[in-house]
Design a protein around this motif. Structure first.
Motif, PDB file in Angstrom:
ATOM      1  N   GLY A  20       0.783  -1.225   0.000  1.00 28.36           N
ATOM      2  CA  GLY A  20       0.000   0.000   0.000  1.00 28.36           C
ATOM      3  C   GLY A  20       0.817   1.278   0.000  1.00 28.36           C
ATOM      4  N   ASP A  21       2.131   1.179   0.233  1.00 22.38           N
ATOM      5  CA  ASP A  21       2.990   2.367   0.216  1.00 22.38           C
ATOM      6  C   ASP A  21       3.071   2.967  -1.183  1.00 22.38           C
ATOM      7  OD1 ASP A  21       3.607   2.122   2.895  1.00 22.38           O
ATOM      8  OD2 ASP A  21       5.694   1.486   2.583  1.00 22.38           O
ATOM      9  N   THR A  22       3.113   4.289  -1.254  1.00 24.64           N
ATOM     10  CA  THR A  22       3.343   4.982  -2.514  1.00 24.64           C
ATOM     11  C   THR A  22       4.846   5.084  -2.717  1.00 24.64           C
ATOM     12  OG1 THR A  22       1.292   6.231  -2.310  1.00 24.64           O
ATOM     13  CG2 THR A  22       2.980   7.136  -3.788  1.00 24.64           C
ATOM     14  N   ILE A  23       5.324   4.539  -3.809  1.00 22.83           N
ATOM     15  CA  ILE A  23       6.755   4.548  -4.127  1.00 22.83           C
ATOM     16  C   ILE A  23       7.112   5.833  -4.857  1.00 22.83           C
ATOM     17  CG2 ILE A  23       8.588   3.358  -5.409  1.00 22.83           C
ATOM     18  CD1 ILE A  23       6.898   0.751  -4.887  1.00 22.83           C
ATOM     19  N   LEU A  24       6.250   6.226  -5.766  1.00 21.10           N
ATOM     20  CA  LEU A  24       6.403   7.510  -6.445  1.00 21.10           C
ATOM     21  C   LEU A  24       5.021   8.049  -6.760  1.00 21.10           C
ATOM     22  CD1 LEU A  24       5.932   7.185  -9.814  1.00 21.10           C
ATOM     23  CD2 LEU A  24       8.024   5.900  -9.517  1.00 21.10           C
ATOM     24  N   GLN A  25       4.911   9.355  -6.776  1.00 17.83           N
ATOM     25  CA  GLN A  25       3.615  10.024  -6.919  1.00 17.83           C
ATOM     26  C   GLN A  25       3.457  10.615  -8.319  1.00 17.83           C
ATOM     27  OE1 GLN A  25       1.201  10.215  -4.380  1.00 17.83           O
ATOM     28  NE2 GLN A  25      -0.087  10.984  -6.012  1.00 17.83           N
ATOM     29  N   GLU A  26       2.302  10.368  -8.924  1.00 19.44           N
ATOM     30  CA  GLU A  26       1.974  10.968 -10.220  1.00 19.44           C
ATOM     31  C   GLU A  26       2.191  12.479 -10.152  1.00 19.44           C
ATOM     32  OE1 GLU A  26      -1.925  11.436 -13.176  1.00 19.44           O
ATOM     33  OE2 GLU A  26      -2.003  10.050 -11.483  1.00 19.44           O
ATOM     34  N   GLY A  27       2.835  13.029 -11.182  1.00 18.09           N
ATOM     35  CA  GLY A  27       3.049  14.466 -11.279  1.00 18.09           C
ATOM     36  C   GLY A  27       4.370  14.943 -10.710  1.00 18.09           C
ATOM     37  N   THR A  28       5.054  14.096  -9.920  1.00 19.69           N
ATOM     38  CA  THR A  28       6.365  14.502  -9.411  1.00 19.69           C
ATOM     39  C   THR A  28       7.425  14.237 -10.479  1.00 19.69           C
ATOM     40  OG1 THR A  28       6.753  12.360  -8.339  1.00 19.69           O
ATOM     41  CG2 THR A  28       5.755  14.103  -6.996  1.00 19.69           C
ATOM     42  N   HIS A  29       8.520  14.957 -10.384  1.00 15.58           N
ATOM     43  CA  HIS A  29       9.552  14.868 -11.415  1.00 15.58           C
ATOM     44  C   HIS A  29      10.352  13.574 -11.282  1.00 15.58           C
ATOM     45  CE1 HIS A  29      11.762  16.725 -14.647  1.00 15.58           C
ATOM     46  NE2 HIS A  29      12.870  16.257 -14.088  1.00 15.58           N
ATOM     47  N   ASN A  45      -3.314   5.168 -12.313  1.00 19.10           N
ATOM     48  CA  ASN A  45      -3.938   6.489 -12.332  1.00 19.10           C
ATOM     49  C   ASN A  45      -5.283   6.353 -11.632  1.00 19.10           C
ATOM     50  OD1 ASN A  45      -2.613   6.324 -15.394  1.00 19.10           O
ATOM     51  ND2 ASN A  45      -2.195   8.200 -14.287  1.00 19.10           N
ATOM     52  N   THR A  46      -5.635   7.357 -10.854  1.00 20.03           N
ATOM     53  CA  THR A  46      -6.928   7.342 -10.166  1.00 20.03           C
ATOM     54  C   THR A  46      -7.714   8.570 -10.610  1.00 20.03           C
ATOM     55  OG1 THR A  46      -5.881   6.270  -8.291  1.00 20.03           O
ATOM     56  CG2 THR A  46      -8.062   7.214  -7.926  1.00 20.03           C
ATOM     57  N   GLY A  47      -8.943   8.328 -11.073  1.00 21.48           N
ATOM     58  CA  GLY A  47      -9.796   9.416 -11.532  1.00 21.48           C
ATOM     59  C   GLY A  47     -10.437  10.157 -10.379  1.00 21.48           C
ATOM     60  N   GLU A  48     -11.100  11.254 -10.713  1.00 20.30           N
ATOM     61  CA  GLU A  48     -11.778  12.066  -9.692  1.00 20.30           C
ATOM     62  C   GLU A  48     -12.838  11.271  -8.940  1.00 20.30           C
ATOM     63  OE1 GLU A  48     -13.288  15.550 -11.602  1.00 20.30           O
ATOM     64  OE2 GLU A  48     -11.296  16.197 -12.250  1.00 20.30           O
ATOM     65  N   PRO A  76       3.671  10.018 -15.092  1.00 16.99           N
ATOM     66  CA  PRO A  76       2.277  10.094 -15.530  1.00 16.99           C
ATOM     67  C   PRO A  76       1.328   9.252 -14.675  1.00 16.99           C
ATOM     68  CG  PRO A  76       3.488   8.597 -16.927  1.00 16.99           C
ATOM     69  CD  PRO A  76       4.482   9.180 -15.964  1.00 16.99           C
ATOM     70  N   ALA A  77       1.886   8.462 -13.751  1.00 15.09           N
ATOM     71  CA  ALA A  77       1.078   7.613 -12.878  1.00 15.09           C
ATOM     72  C   ALA A  77       1.831   7.434 -11.562  1.00 15.09           C
ATOM     73  CB  ALA A  77       0.831   6.253 -13.539  1.00 15.09           C
ATOM     74  N   SER A  78       1.113   6.999 -10.549  1.00 13.10           N
ATOM     75  CA  SER A  78       1.738   6.698  -9.256  1.00 13.10           C
ATOM     76  C   SER A  78       2.149   5.237  -9.228  1.00 13.10           C
ATOM     77  CB  SER A  78       0.760   6.965  -8.116  1.00 13.10           C
ATOM     78  OG  SER A  78       0.433   8.334  -8.043  1.00 13.10           O
ATOM     79  N   ALA A  79       3.199   4.920  -8.468  1.00 11.49           N
ATOM     80  CA  ALA A  79       3.612   3.535  -8.245  1.00 11.49           C
ATOM     81  C   ALA A  79       3.266   3.180  -6.810  1.00 11.49           C
ATOM     82  CB  ALA A  79       5.104   3.366  -8.492  1.00 11.49           C
TER      83      ALA A  79
END
Length: 195
Positions: A20-29, A45-48, A76-79
């Motif tokens: 469940g941990d986020t390894i990298l966040q969508e939108g970060t460099h 990717n998670t929609g609104e 472009p997506a979260s891991a």
């Protein structure tokens, strides 16, 4: 994928992530190369409305999130860690240095990226043109070939939710489609699906 020892020699570290941990966040460099040692990771990717679309599921030996690294772009997506996992993490400059003098490692990375582009192209066609059953069979057949299964039955390790997220379907639709495929004897099922 890339040679483990070469990555460590180049300065890579192994990081542990809990389920469940986020390894990298969508939108970060993008700044790092990631390769799984143990566990599973999904790019999502998670929609609104909270609906998820899984871009890919990665297992030990797989790398993920390289395209934005090479393009100097944001992710472009979260891991997200699907299970507890250990991931090799290497800074971009060190990766480029490693690749610059090693043709075999360049080819390994190119092959991996090509497989993912092929998968995305195939799934885009499926989502655009075909019904749920066809999409599911195409996904399973791709995974079966990727994992080297030939004559034996392939045990699908994806959950029905993951199948839905990879094919752009709802879970209820996946369940109905799998039942239909079972009735037509195109898959076998129990606790897992087999093809």
């Amino acid at each position: 994928m890339l040679d483990y020892e070469l990555l460590i020699q180049a300065g890579a570290v192994i990081r542990h992530f809990k389920k469940g941990d986020t390894i990298l966040q969508e939108g970060t460099h993008a700044r790092f190369y990631f390769q799984i040692v143990e566990g599973e990771v999904k790019m999502v990717n998670t929609g609104e409305n909270g609906q998820a679309f899984i871009q890919g599921i990665f297992k030990p030996g797989n790398s993920f999130a390289e395209p934005p690294l090479f393009l100097d772009a944001p992710y472009p997506a979260s891991a997200i860690a699907i299970t507890d996992c250990n991931v090799i993490v290497l800074e971009k400059a060190a990766l480029l240095s490693l690749l610059s003098g090693n043709f075999s490692q360049q080819m390994q990375l190119l092959k991996s990226l090509s497989e993912r582009i092929y998968f995305k192209s195939m799934m885009a066609k499926e989502i655009s043109l075909y019904d749920a059953g066809h999409r599911i069979l195409t996904l399973i057949d791709f995974l079966k070939e990727r994992d080297g299964y030939t004559d034996e039955l392939y045990p699908v390790t994806l959950t029905r939710q993951q199948i839905a997220d990879l094919t752009g379907l709802r879970v209820e639709t996946v369940i109905r489609a799998i039942n239909y495929l079972f009735d037509k004897e195109l898959v076998r099922k129990g606790r897992k699906i087999y093809r």
